[in-house]
Structure formats: C-alpha cells, structure tokens
Scaffold this motif. Structure first.
Motif, short mmCIF file in Angstrom:
data_model
loop_
_atom_site.label_atom_id
_atom_site.label_comp_id
_atom_site.label_asym_id
_atom_site.label_seq_id
_atom_site.Cartn_x
_atom_site.Cartn_y
_atom_site.Cartn_z
N THR A 1 0.85 -1.19 0.00
CA THR A 1 0.00 0.00 0.00
C THR A 1 0.89 1.24 0.00
OG1 THR A 1 -1.71 -1.15 1.26
CG2 THR A 1 -1.81 1.25 1.22
N VAL A 2 0.60 2.17 -0.91
CA VAL A 2 1.37 3.41 -0.97
C VAL A 2 0.99 4.29 0.23
CG1 VAL A 2 1.88 5.49 -2.29
CG2 VAL A 2 1.55 3.30 -3.48
N VAL A 3 1.99 4.66 1.01
CA VAL A 3 1.75 5.54 2.16
C VAL A 3 1.93 6.99 1.77
CG1 VAL A 3 2.57 6.14 4.48
CG2 VAL A 3 2.47 3.74 3.76
N ALA A 4 2.98 7.27 1.00
CA ALA A 4 3.25 8.64 0.56
C ALA A 4 4.23 8.58 -0.61
CB ALA A 4 3.83 9.48 1.70
N ALA A 5 4.29 9.66 -1.36
CA ALA A 5 5.24 9.80 -2.45
C ALA A 5 5.90 11.16 -2.34
CB ALA A 5 4.56 9.62 -3.80
N THR B 1 11.26 10.18 -7.66
CA THR B 1 10.24 10.24 -6.61
C THR B 1 10.45 9.07 -5.67
OG1 THR B 1 8.59 11.40 -7.94
CG2 THR B 1 7.77 10.08 -6.10
N ARG B 2 10.49 9.35 -4.38
CA ARG B 2 10.63 8.29 -3.39
C ARG B 2 9.23 7.89 -2.92
NH1 ARG B 2 15.33 8.13 0.88
NH2 ARG B 2 16.28 7.34 -1.05
N VAL B 3 8.89 6.63 -3.16
CA VAL B 3 7.58 6.10 -2.80
C VAL B 3 7.71 5.31 -1.51
CG1 VAL B 3 5.64 4.67 -3.54
CG2 VAL B 3 6.92 6.01 -5.22
N HIS B 4 6.93 5.67 -0.49
CA HIS B 4 6.92 4.98 0.80
C HIS B 4 5.78 3.97 0.80
CE1 HIS B 4 9.58 8.09 2.75
NE2 HIS B 4 9.18 8.73 1.67
N GLY C 1 -2.59 5.59 -0.47
CA GLY C 1 -3.73 4.69 -0.37
C GLY C 1 -3.85 3.71 -1.51
N ALA C 2 -3.11 3.93 -2.60
CA ALA C 2 -3.20 3.03 -3.75
C ALA C 2 -2.51 1.70 -3.43
CB ALA C 2 -2.55 3.67 -4.98
N ARG C 3 -3.05 0.62 -3.98
CA ARG C 3 -2.42 -0.69 -3.88
C ARG C 3 -1.37 -0.82 -4.98
NH1 ARG C 3 -3.09 -3.29 0.71
NH2 ARG C 3 -2.87 -5.30 -0.35
#
Length: 367
Positions: free
Chosen positions: A309-313, A320-323, A347-349
């Motif tokens: 699950t994407v927490v933040a970008a 871009t660092r995707v958490h 929130g994206a899967r």
C-alpha cells in the motif's frame, strides 16, 4: 630557499607539477579513555596523493584517529608511519602535517594575510617570503583581495578558506581536515567542498578528511573508511562502498537501505516478497532474515491486487521516493523515475518488484 617553501621545478609546459603525496599508515592503533575504547586496533592506509575520508557515527573513533596523526594525542599502542618513518612519538610541531579544524581557529587579532603566514613566522621565514607565500595561497583559495581583513570581517566560508590556506602554507606532506564544512550553510558547503577537492588534486597532497556527512564523503573522497565503535568496517571507493557493502552496518549506514522480511532457501538464495534473490556475504543460521535492498533496486507498479500500500510519495525532481506499507507491518522505500510514479498516490495498492542483485541478509532478530 627554506625546505618548507621549496617549490618543484616547472615543466616544459610552464606548469608546476604537483608534489608526490606521502604514504600514511596507521598500524593497530588502540586508544581508550576512562575504560571506553575509542580505537580498537585500527589498521588503515592513505596512499600518496589520495583523499581518504573517515566516515562514521559520533563516537566511532574517527576524530581520535585524526588527532593521533596530527600529534595532539598518543595511541596506547600501535604505530603511525609517513613514508615508512615512524612518527608515533614525534611532537605535533615537528610533524609535517597541516590541520584544518571544524571551528576554523583563526587568530582574531591577525588579518587573513597574517593568519596564513603565522606558521612561516614561527619558523622565522623572512618577511618578504612570508608575504609572497601568503598572497599566493590567498589567491589559490579565491581570496586575493581579502588579505587585510580580520576574521570578524569574513563570512564563515571565507574564514574556512583562510584556515585552509594557513594549513597549506608550510607545504605539509599530509593534510588533515576535521569536519571543516559542518558549520557552513548548505550552499556554501557544496561550493567549498568542490574547491577543497580541486585544490587537493592540483597539489597532489595526501589528505585525510573526517566527516559524519555521507554525501561529503562519497562525493569528495577517493576512498571512504567506515568506522564503527573504534573498528574499521570497510574501506573502499565510494561506488564500491555503496553498491557492495561488506557488512550490514555499512549497508545500513551508507545511503538508504530497506530491510525487507525474507526466508533463506537451501540454494544460497533468499525469498523476498515472492522473489528469489542471490545472497551476498555471510548467511545466518536462522532462516528468517532481513534482506537489505537499496531503494533504486525496487520497482513499484499500481495493482489493485498488489500486496503493498502506498503511504506517501515524495517528489525529489527526476526521482520520486515512494513509501510503502508491506504485509506483517514492514515498510519499504522505492526510488522511481518521477514519470513512472505519477499514479502512485497515497492509499493506492501496488505490486513490488526487485532487481536480481545479490543482497546482504541479517537475522530477523537483529536490531
């Protein structure tokens, strides 16, 4: 001309060739303070003309090692050699080293010119030669018109340039830099570290640079020595240190590192997030491990059925660092080209992928 001011002969091109740097060796250095071990058998070599960075957390022993080379402290045991000559017992003022301190340590009652020439005056170099040498060095560090100014009339970056010129005045065989940029703002720090590197290369002087800033160490040094609790973990070129860390400590300390839950397999691989990766280094006996994976070795794709699950970008320009939140409470960071991360919103899967590079593994119980 005094030996301290001797200049190498010019070549046929009119340029003065850089002097050959000295070879600095630290052999089994040990130092303890009130029962606390600062250095625990440190073996390290700086090759002639090399810029060697000592990197590590506070209390790892890097400044203690530098002070021993300068002669401000003595090891409990071990040796310090310059071009094969043992200088362990030589007093600081008789060692052919120059040191630049974090706090500049300029004399407030002396002008920039007189600060640079101070060591020459102590050695009783004639006034005309002192003045010429000071002018030459102020020009070298980009301050030809600042010789008459006092430290309080100079910016932090200018003060540090004067301190560097003073350290070079006696043409030391080894230059020692003790976190010289840490008190400067980011823009001045970036500019000055490029200037220090340019000068070091042009002069060919062996340099030992102490820092806790990874970016400084990796961008400036020929090799980086990572210290931990008084011991050398790894000494290697920056690219090798980052791409092939020798120990879990180096892997975690240098750059950003993910700890992803994995399970060791019998074929020298580890299963991580549904992928099989070859392992590197020592394999623990326990099958449940953390696999150490760099953010750029992860791929992320939007997938409604994905396990993450994407927490933040965090947009960082081209990258871009995707958490990400993973099953079992684990977290991960992935560095993606920004054009590929546009659809990865909070929130994206997402589906996680891993490059097939060998990874270090540590027991799941390790902190």
């Amino acid at each position: 001309m005094p030996a301290a001011l001797a200049r190498p002969a010019s070549t046929s091109t009119g340029r003065t060739p850089p002097p050959s740097g000295a070879r600095l060796e630290l052999r089994s250095l040990r130092r303890a303070f009130a029962g606390s071990v600062a250095l625990d058998g440190l073996d390290l070599t700086a090759e002639p003309g090399e810029l060697l960075a000592l990197l590590g957390p506070s209390g790892c022993g890097k400044t203690t090692a530098l002070r021993m080379v300068a002669g401000f402290d003595r090891p409990d045991s071990g040796e310090i050699l310059v071009d094969g000559a043992d200088i362990t017992a030589v007093p600081a003022h008789r060692r052919d080293t120059g040191m630049v301190f974090q706090s500049y340590s300029l004399f407030p009652n002396l002008s920039a010119r007189d600060n640079v020439a101070f060591g020459l005056r102590v050695r009783k170099v004639p006034a005309a030669r002192r003045a010429a040498r000071a002018a030459e060095l102020l020009d070298l560090v980009g301050l030809p018109d600042h010789g008459g100014r006092y430290p309080h009339q100079l910016s932090g970056g200018q003060q540090q340039r004067v301190a560097l010129a003073r350290a070079l005045a006696l043409q030391p065989r080894v230059l020692l830099l003790d976190e010289p940029l840490s008190a400067l703002d980011a823009k001045v720090r970036d500019s000055l570290r490029e200037e220090i590197r340019r000068l070091q290369l042009s002069l060919g002087i062996t340099t030992v640079f102490v820092t806790h800033d990874q970016e400084e160490a990796l961008s400036m040094a020929d090799r980086v020595a990572v210290l931990n609790s008084g011991r050398l973990e790894q000494c290697a070129a920056p690219a090798e240190l980052y791409a092939r860390p020798a120990t879990p400590f180096v892997a975690s300390f240098v750059g950003t590192m993910n700890r992803l839950p994995g399970r060791l397999a019998d074929d020298a691989t580890v299963e991580v997030a549904g992928h099989r990766l070859p392992t590197d280094g020592e394999r623990p006996a326990d099958g449940d491990v953390w696999a150490l994976v760099r953010p750029e070795n992860l791929t992320v794709a939007a997938d409604p059925e994905g396990e993450a699950t994407v927490v933040a970008a965090s947009f960082l320009g081209a990258v871009t660092r995707v958490h990400l939140a993973l099953p079992d409470g684990a977290e991960a960071k992935a560095d993606l080209p920004s054009r590929e991360a546009a659809g990865l919103t909070a929130g994206a899967r997402a589906r996680l992928g891993l490059a097939g590079h060998p990874v270090l593994v540590v027991p799941r119980s390790a902190s």
